[in-house]
Design a protein around this motif. Structure first.
Motif, PDB file in Angstrom:
ATOM      1  N   ARG A  65       0.829  -1.211   0.000  1.00 28.02           N
ATOM      2  CA  ARG A  65       0.000   0.000   0.000  1.00 28.02           C
ATOM      3  C   ARG A  65       0.857   1.252   0.000  1.00 28.02           C
ATOM      4  NH1 ARG A  65      -2.102   3.211  -1.599  1.00 28.02           N
ATOM      5  NH2 ARG A  65      -4.015   4.331  -1.097  1.00 28.02           N
ATOM      6  N   LEU A  66       1.939   1.254   0.776  1.00 28.79           N
ATOM      7  CA  LEU A  66       2.817   2.417   0.787  1.00 28.79           C
ATOM      8  C   LEU A  66       3.559   2.560  -0.535  1.00 28.79           C
ATOM      9  CD1 LEU A  66       4.428   2.741   4.333  1.00 28.79           C
ATOM     10  CD2 LEU A  66       2.496   3.947   3.345  1.00 28.79           C
ATOM     11  N   SER A  67       3.834   1.454  -1.205  1.00 35.86           N
ATOM     12  CA  SER A  67       4.471   1.526  -2.517  1.00 35.86           C
ATOM     13  C   SER A  67       3.550   2.201  -3.518  1.00 35.86           C
ATOM     14  CB  SER A  67       4.844   0.120  -3.012  1.00 35.86           C
ATOM     15  OG  SER A  67       5.826  -0.458  -2.196  1.00 35.86           O
ATOM     16  N   GLN A  68       2.237   1.874  -3.439  1.00 36.72           N
ATOM     17  CA  GLN A  68       1.263   2.547  -4.303  1.00 36.72           C
ATOM     18  C   GLN A  68       1.225   4.037  -3.995  1.00 36.72           C
ATOM     19  OE1 GLN A  68      -2.427   0.564  -3.601  1.00 36.72           O
ATOM     20  NE2 GLN A  68      -1.736  -1.382  -4.461  1.00 36.72           N
ATOM     21  N   LEU A  69       1.293   4.361  -2.725  1.00 36.94           N
ATOM     22  CA  LEU A  69       1.282   5.762  -2.314  1.00 36.94           C
ATOM     23  C   LEU A  69       2.479   6.499  -2.873  1.00 36.94           C
ATOM     24  CD1 LEU A  69      -0.097   7.940  -0.551  1.00 36.94           C
ATOM     25  CD2 LEU A  69       1.344   7.161   1.335  1.00 36.94           C
ATOM     26  N   SER A  70       3.626   5.850  -2.886  1.00 40.59           N
ATOM     27  CA  SER A  70       4.837   6.505  -3.360  1.00 40.59           C
ATOM     28  C   SER A  70       4.760   6.819  -4.843  1.00 40.59           C
ATOM     29  CB  SER A  70       6.065   5.628  -3.082  1.00 40.59           C
ATOM     30  OG  SER A  70       6.080   4.491  -3.913  1.00 40.59           O
ATOM     31  N   THR A  71       4.061   5.951  -5.637  1.00 38.71           N
ATOM     32  CA  THR A  71       3.938   6.234  -7.060  1.00 38.71           C
ATOM     33  C   THR A  71       3.034   7.428  -7.295  1.00 38.71           C
ATOM     34  OG1 THR A  71       2.070   4.730  -7.333  1.00 38.71           O
ATOM     35  CG2 THR A  71       4.258   3.799  -7.630  1.00 38.71           C
ATOM     36  N   VAL A  72       2.066   7.646  -6.396  1.00 40.93           N
ATOM     37  CA  VAL A  72       1.182   8.798  -6.524  1.00 40.93           C
ATOM     38  C   VAL A  72       1.948  10.098  -6.360  1.00 40.93           C
ATOM     39  CG1 VAL A  72      -0.692  10.027  -5.363  1.00 40.93           C
ATOM     40  CG2 VAL A  72      -0.938   7.609  -5.857  1.00 40.93           C
ATOM     41  N   THR A  73       2.898  10.121  -5.429  1.00 42.33           N
ATOM     42  CA  THR A  73       3.590  11.363  -5.111  1.00 42.33           C
ATOM     43  C   THR A  73       4.610  11.744  -6.169  1.00 42.33           C
ATOM     44  OG1 THR A  73       5.228  10.164  -3.792  1.00 42.33           O
ATOM     45  CG2 THR A  73       3.287  10.972  -2.653  1.00 42.33           C
ATOM     46  N   LYS A  74       4.769  10.931  -7.219  1.00 45.43           N
ATOM     47  CA  LYS A  74       5.713  11.267  -8.272  1.00 45.43           C
ATOM     48  C   LYS A  74       5.136  12.287  -9.252  1.00 45.43           C
ATOM     49  CE  LYS A  74       8.204   6.880  -8.073  1.00 45.43           C
ATOM     50  NZ  LYS A  74       8.539   5.604  -8.787  1.00 45.43           N
ATOM     51  N   LYS A  75       3.909  12.689  -9.056  1.00 44.84           N
ATOM     52  CA  LYS A  75       3.276  13.742  -9.833  1.00 44.84           C
ATOM     53  C   LYS A  75       3.205  13.391 -11.318  1.00 44.84           C
ATOM     54  CE  LYS A  75       4.403  17.449  -6.610  1.00 44.84           C
ATOM     55  NZ  LYS A  75       4.990  18.783  -6.417  1.00 44.84           N
ATOM     56  N   ALA A  76       2.309  12.498 -11.655  1.00 45.07           N
ATOM     57  CA  ALA A  76       2.101  12.121 -13.044  1.00 45.07           C
ATOM     58  C   ALA A  76       1.775  13.358 -13.868  1.00 45.07           C
ATOM     59  CB  ALA A  76       0.957  11.110 -13.126  1.00 45.07           C
ATOM     60  N   PRO A  77       2.365  13.500 -15.050  1.00 43.68           N
ATOM     61  CA  PRO A  77       2.161  14.728 -15.835  1.00 43.68           C
ATOM     62  C   PRO A  77       0.716  14.961 -16.236  1.00 43.68           C
ATOM     63  CG  PRO A  77       3.281  13.026 -17.128  1.00 43.68           C
ATOM     64  CD  PRO A  77       3.277  12.554 -15.709  1.00 43.68           C
ATOM     65  N   GLU A  78      -0.072  13.865 -16.382  1.00 43.15           N
ATOM     66  CA  GLU A  78      -1.455  14.042 -16.820  1.00 43.15           C
ATOM     67  C   GLU A  78      -2.327  14.726 -15.780  1.00 43.15           C
ATOM     68  OE1 GLU A  78      -0.940   9.506 -15.997  1.00 43.15           O
ATOM     69  OE2 GLU A  78       0.243  11.169 -16.835  1.00 43.15           O
ATOM     70  N   ARG A  79      -1.807  14.904 -14.576  1.00 41.29           N
ATOM     71  CA  ARG A  79      -2.578  15.641 -13.576  1.00 41.29           C
ATOM     72  C   ARG A  79      -2.835  17.072 -14.014  1.00 41.29           C
ATOM     73  NH1 ARG A  79       0.192  15.797  -8.182  1.00 41.29           N
ATOM     74  NH2 ARG A  79       0.444  18.022  -7.930  1.00 41.29           N
ATOM     75  N   ALA A  80      -2.037  17.561 -14.986  1.00 41.78           N
ATOM     76  CA  ALA A  80      -2.209  18.932 -15.477  1.00 41.78           C
ATOM     77  C   ALA A  80      -3.583  19.131 -16.108  1.00 41.78           C
ATOM     78  CB  ALA A  80      -1.116  19.271 -16.482  1.00 41.78           C
ATOM     79  N   ILE A  81      -4.224  18.059 -16.577  1.00 41.97           N
ATOM     80  CA  ILE A  81      -5.577  18.185 -17.122  1.00 41.97           C
ATOM     81  C   ILE A  81      -6.552  18.626 -16.031  1.00 41.97           C
ATOM     82  CG2 ILE A  81      -7.539  16.823 -17.991  1.00 41.97           C
ATOM     83  CD1 ILE A  81      -5.645  15.387 -19.825  1.00 41.97           C
ATOM     84  N   PHE A  82      -6.292  18.200 -14.792  1.00 43.24           N
ATOM     85  CA  PHE A  82      -7.132  18.583 -13.657  1.00 43.24           C
ATOM     86  C   PHE A  82      -6.678  19.897 -13.027  1.00 43.24           C
ATOM     87  CE2 PHE A  82      -8.426  14.206 -13.807  1.00 43.24           C
ATOM     88  CZ  PHE A  82      -9.673  14.173 -13.216  1.00 43.24           C
ATOM     89  N   SER A  83      -5.379  20.003 -12.774  1.00 44.50           N
ATOM     90  CA  SER A  83      -4.898  21.093 -11.923  1.00 44.50           C
ATOM     91  C   SER A  83      -3.396  21.225 -12.054  1.00 44.50           C
ATOM     92  CB  SER A  83      -5.274  20.803 -10.460  1.00 44.50           C
ATOM     93  OG  SER A  83      -4.617  21.662  -9.570  1.00 44.50           O
TER      94      SER A  83
END
Length: 286
Positions: A65-83
């Motif tokens: 679960r923490l490994s999944q969390l760590s991938t989230v914090t890498k700031k995927a570039p597609e987040r720019a579509i949201f914010s």
């Protein structure tokens, strides 16, 4: 969990719907805040030299679960579509319920909120608020991280903003609301209006009135279309970003559902992704 018990104990159906909607919004805000606290704390511990495995072992939580969390914090570039990183506000329209006249949220729009929350968390973005649009449909569109699920029939302001899209939009005639491809003149009338298990939706990233950014918009001809648009966005977000980056764009989406359960089981592109300044819209895979 007193709020949950209060909802369960409410016998009047419409009151139960209202309380459940309000409680769900409160829980979603709490989940978003707890997620942020956890991410910030993990980031702090890692800055102090601890590994994810050490944090998981000492905290007594799953390493996976923490490994999944760590991938989230890498700031995927597609987040720019949201914010650009600002907390997200999800604004949804409401309808007035029967005799009580209370504003309530469509079940499909509640599902869309859940999908958008899930997508935002995967991208490392926080949903700070769920906002409910009530008549006459006024909403401040000049905000960072704004996502709107609201048909033009519920908000004249939204209708006015959609009119600026030179390619796609909503239109109403004697036969009711439908979507329009302004380039070809083709009209898309909802399958639901013909008694079929499906709907069409508009999905796009539109300029703010103040010219200082964009807001993400989705709405169906009927409520299921909004949920279908959210599902399409979640599934195709990576490919959408490759196509459009952080610019302005719009498209039309189709969804279908199981007639027995009304669970949406199919979403696909109805009309191509359009970006202003390009000679033709591009057709993404279905």
């Amino acid at each position: 969990m007193n709020e949950l018990q209060r909802v369960r104990d409410t016998s009047e159906p419409l009151e139960r719907v209202r309380l459940a909607t309000e409680t769900l919004a409160d829980y979603q805000s709490a989940i978003a805040e707890l997620g942020k606290i956890r991410r910030d704390t993990v980031d702090y511990l890692r800055s102090q030299g601890m590994t994810l495995s050490e944090i998981a072992d000492k905290a007594g939580v799953s390493r996976a679960r923490l490994s999944q969390l760590s991938t989230v914090t890498k700031k995927a570039p597609e987040r720019a579509i949201f914010s650009d990183g600002s907390p997200i506000t999800i604004a949804v329209d409401t309808k007035q319920e029967g005799e009580s006249g209370r504003p309530v949220v469509h079940q499909e729009h509640t599902a869309a909120i859940d999908i958008l929350n899930r997508t935002a968390r995967r991208l490392g973005l926080d949903v700070s608020e769920v906002e409910y649009i009530v008549p006459p449909g006024l909403i401040d569109l000049n905000r960072d991280g704004l996502v709107v699920v609201c048909g033009p029939r519920r908000s004249p302001l939204i209708a006015q903003m959609l009119a600026a899209d030179e390619r796609y939009g909503f239109e109403k005639d004697a036969d009711g609301w439908h979507l329009l491809d302004k380039a070809s003149g083709q009209r898309f009338r909802s399958p639901e209006d013909l008694g079929k298990p499906g709907d069409y939706a508009y999905l796009g990233r539109l300029p703010r009135p103040d010219g200082r950014g964009y807001w993400l918009y989705m709405a169906g001809i009927h409520a299921p279309g909004g949920q279908g648009a959210a599902m399409y966005l979640e599934r195709e977000l990576g490919d959408l970003y490759k196509d459009v980056k952080a610019g302005r764009w719009s498209c039309l989406v189709e969804c279908g559902w199981n007639p027995a359960t009304r669970q949406i089981d199919r979403v696909e592109l109805l009309a191509p992704i359009h970006q202003p300044g390009r000679q033709s819209a591009r057709q993404r895979r279905k």
